[in-house]
Design a protein around this motif. Structure first.
Motif, PDB file in Angstrom:
ATOM      1  N   LEU A  90       0.846  -1.189   0.000  1.00 21.86           N
ATOM      2  CA  LEU A  90       0.000   0.000   0.000  1.00 21.86           C
ATOM      3  C   LEU A  90       0.883   1.241   0.000  1.00 21.86           C
ATOM      4  CD1 LEU A  90      -2.751  -0.961   2.606  1.00 21.86           C
ATOM      5  CD2 LEU A  90      -2.925  -0.957   0.115  1.00 21.86           C
ATOM      6  N   PRO A  91       0.487   2.271  -0.755  1.00 17.09           N
ATOM      7  CA  PRO A  91       1.260   3.511  -0.750  1.00 17.09           C
ATOM      8  C   PRO A  91       1.314   4.104   0.661  1.00 17.09           C
ATOM      9  CG  PRO A  91      -0.375   3.519  -2.514  1.00 17.09           C
ATOM     10  CD  PRO A  91      -0.659   2.330  -1.663  1.00 17.09           C
ATOM     11  N   LEU A  92       2.458   4.613   1.047  1.00 12.65           N
ATOM     12  CA  LEU A  92       2.625   5.182   2.378  1.00 12.65           C
ATOM     13  C   LEU A  92       1.714   6.380   2.606  1.00 12.65           C
ATOM     14  CD1 LEU A  92       6.504   4.959   2.708  1.00 12.65           C
ATOM     15  CD2 LEU A  92       4.782   3.427   3.687  1.00 12.65           C
ATOM     16  N   ASP A  93       1.354   7.065   1.534  1.00 15.75           N
ATOM     17  CA  ASP A  93       0.504   8.240   1.676  1.00 15.75           C
ATOM     18  C   ASP A  93      -0.978   7.951   1.438  1.00 15.75           C
ATOM     19  OD1 ASP A  93       0.719   7.761  -1.037  1.00 15.75           O
ATOM     20  OD2 ASP A  93       1.106   9.851  -1.582  1.00 15.75           O
ATOM     21  N   MET A  94      -1.356   6.649   1.392  1.00 14.88           N
ATOM     22  CA  MET A  94      -2.767   6.315   1.193  1.00 14.88           C
ATOM     23  C   MET A  94      -3.586   6.783   2.391  1.00 14.88           C
ATOM     24  SD  MET A  94      -4.635   2.630   0.552  1.00 14.88           S
ATOM     25  CE  MET A  94      -4.359   2.578  -1.214  1.00 14.88           C
ATOM     26  N   ASP A  95      -4.745   7.328   2.109  1.00 11.33           N
ATOM     27  CA  ASP A  95      -5.659   7.756   3.157  1.00 11.33           C
ATOM     28  C   ASP A  95      -5.977   6.560   4.066  1.00 11.33           C
ATOM     29  OD1 ASP A  95      -7.715   9.480   4.429  1.00 11.33           O
ATOM     30  OD2 ASP A  95      -9.100   8.066   3.468  1.00 11.33           O
ATOM     31  N   PRO A  96      -5.801   6.690   5.373  1.00 10.61           N
ATOM     32  CA  PRO A  96      -6.032   5.577   6.298  1.00 10.61           C
ATOM     33  C   PRO A  96      -7.456   5.014   6.239  1.00 10.61           C
ATOM     34  CG  PRO A  96      -4.866   7.351   7.415  1.00 10.61           C
ATOM     35  CD  PRO A  96      -5.261   7.870   6.063  1.00 10.61           C
ATOM     36  N   THR A  97      -8.432   5.864   5.964  1.00 16.00           N
ATOM     37  CA  THR A  97      -9.815   5.393   5.847  1.00 16.00           C
ATOM     38  C   THR A  97      -9.974   4.501   4.617  1.00 16.00           C
ATOM     39  OG1 THR A  97     -10.597   7.402   6.934  1.00 16.00           O
ATOM     40  CG2 THR A  97     -12.220   6.129   5.705  1.00 16.00           C
ATOM     41  N   LYS A  98      -9.359   4.900   3.505  1.00 17.27           N
ATOM     42  CA  LYS A  98      -9.397   4.086   2.287  1.00 17.27           C
ATOM     43  C   LYS A  98      -8.683   2.761   2.522  1.00 17.27           C
ATOM     44  CE  LYS A  98      -8.144   3.852  -2.560  1.00 17.27           C
ATOM     45  NZ  LYS A  98      -7.566   4.498  -3.731  1.00 17.27           N
ATOM     46  N   ALA A  99      -7.534   2.796   3.166  1.00 20.12           N
ATOM     47  CA  ALA A  99      -6.783   1.567   3.443  1.00 20.12           C
ATOM     48  C   ALA A  99      -7.601   0.622   4.319  1.00 20.12           C
ATOM     49  CB  ALA A  99      -5.451   1.904   4.112  1.00 20.12           C
ATOM     50  N   ALA A 100      -8.236   1.154   5.336  1.00 18.51           N
ATOM     51  CA  ALA A 100      -9.049   0.321   6.236  1.00 18.51           C
ATOM     52  C   ALA A 100     -10.213  -0.308   5.488  1.00 18.51           C
ATOM     53  CB  ALA A 100      -9.548   1.155   7.410  1.00 18.51           C
TER      54      ALA A 100
END
Length: 96
Positions: A11-21
């Motif tokens: 996952l990209p380090l700058d991915m929005d945490p809500t999107k990642a979750a």
């Protein structure tokens, strides 16, 4: 047909945490459904990595490909696939 699949998630380090979750929750739901259906036969985490070793039971390479494409995390995965066949020295009467 059985396939050994190694999936490494990046996952990209700058991915929005809500999107990642959300992606992770959707991935878990689909993975559990595929396990219940018998398509995703085994799933093991690789210690110390955001990766897993899995065994898929599908009719064809095309079915495996289509199944992997469905995974929400697929765009962020490096995937390695190896076909499996029964070993003549195995003491088990089946492949489960």
């Amino acid at each position: 047909m059985l396939f050994h699949v190694k999936m490494t998630v990046n996952l990209p380090l700058d991915m929005d945490p809500t999107k990642a979750a959300k992606l992770k929750a959707d991935e878990k739901q689909l993975a559990q459904r595929l396990q219940q259906e018998g398509t995703w036969r085994h799933l093991w985490r690789i210690a110390g990595h955001y990766a897993n070793y899995s065994v898929f039971d599908v009719v064809s390479v095309e079915e495996l490909h289509d199944t992997l494409l469905q995974l929400p995390l697929f765009p962020y995965m490096d995937i390695e696939i190896e076909g499996l066949c029964r070993h003549p020295s195995s003491i088990h009467s089946d492949d489960r």
